[in-house]
Design a protein around this motif. Sequence first.
Motif, PDB file in Angstrom:
ATOM      1  N   ALA A  11       0.841  -1.209   0.000  1.00  0.00           N
ATOM      2  CA  ALA A  11       0.000   0.000   0.000  1.00  0.00           C
ATOM      3  C   ALA A  11       0.870   1.250   0.000  1.00  0.00           C
ATOM      4  N   GLY A  15       1.074   4.097  -2.917  1.00  0.00           N
ATOM      5  CA  GLY A  15       0.938   5.514  -2.572  1.00  0.00           C
ATOM      6  C   GLY A  15       2.050   6.360  -3.148  1.00  0.00           C
ATOM      7  N   ARG A  21      -1.660   9.054  -0.103  1.00  0.00           N
ATOM      8  CA  ARG A  21      -1.606   8.077   0.991  1.00  0.00           C
ATOM      9  C   ARG A  21      -2.667   7.026   0.688  1.00  0.00           C
ATOM     10  N   VAL A  22      -2.294   5.756   0.752  1.00  0.00           N
ATOM     11  CA  VAL A  22      -3.213   4.656   0.481  1.00  0.00           C
ATOM     12  C   VAL A  22      -3.464   3.906   1.781  1.00  0.00           C
ATOM     13  N   ARG A  23      -4.726   3.826   2.168  1.00  0.00           N
ATOM     14  CA  ARG A  23      -5.128   3.108   3.381  1.00  0.00           C
ATOM     15  C   ARG A  23      -5.870   1.831   2.977  1.00  0.00           C
ATOM     16  N   SER A  45     -11.832   5.874  -3.574  1.00  0.00           N
ATOM     17  CA  SER A  45     -11.429   4.539  -3.149  1.00  0.00           C
ATOM     18  C   SER A  45     -11.784   3.526  -4.224  1.00  0.00           C
ATOM     19  N   LEU A 105      -9.259   0.122  -0.938  1.00  0.00           N
ATOM     20  CA  LEU A 105      -8.082   1.000  -0.946  1.00  0.00           C
ATOM     21  C   LEU A 105      -8.573   2.430  -0.964  1.00  0.00           C
ATOM     22  N   ARG A 106      -8.312   3.166   0.096  1.00  0.00           N
ATOM     23  CA  ARG A 106      -8.708   4.583   0.163  1.00  0.00           C
ATOM     24  C   ARG A 106      -7.524   5.434  -0.267  1.00  0.00           C
ATOM     25  N   LEU A 107      -7.767   6.277  -1.256  1.00  0.00           N
ATOM     26  CA  LEU A 107      -6.733   7.146  -1.808  1.00  0.00           C
ATOM     27  C   LEU A 107      -6.913   8.535  -1.199  1.00  0.00           C
TER      28      LEU A 107
END
Length: 111
Positions: A11, A15, A21-23, A45, A105-107
């Motif tokens: 991740a 990013g 930032r990738v969560r 996401s 995946l939250r961007l």
Amino acid sequence: MPGGPGVEELAAELGRWVLLRVRLLFRFLPVGSLVVESLPMGAESTVTVLEGACRCVLSRVGEDPAPGPSHPLGMRLRSGGTLFVPGDHTYRLSEIHIPTTLLELRLEGPD
């Protein structure tokens, strides 16, 4: 393997490539799960079905998605299927007939 070794590093590397930032968020949905909704986060996401299947309805934040299979932004996601969720949208998952594992995946904004 969800949450296995190296997932956070992958991740972080993604990013760096996209300058965001990738969560990571894994969801495990048992058979017959009630409706699962995402929270409006303001971040784009992706939602990928790793195993299983579910119905997914995409809607703008603040709009209630129409129930039923006729919703224009509704679809059945199966293993390998991915949905892109714009930052001003949420999603609702339902119709979980087999155990289902999802990866979101939250961007988010840059570090």
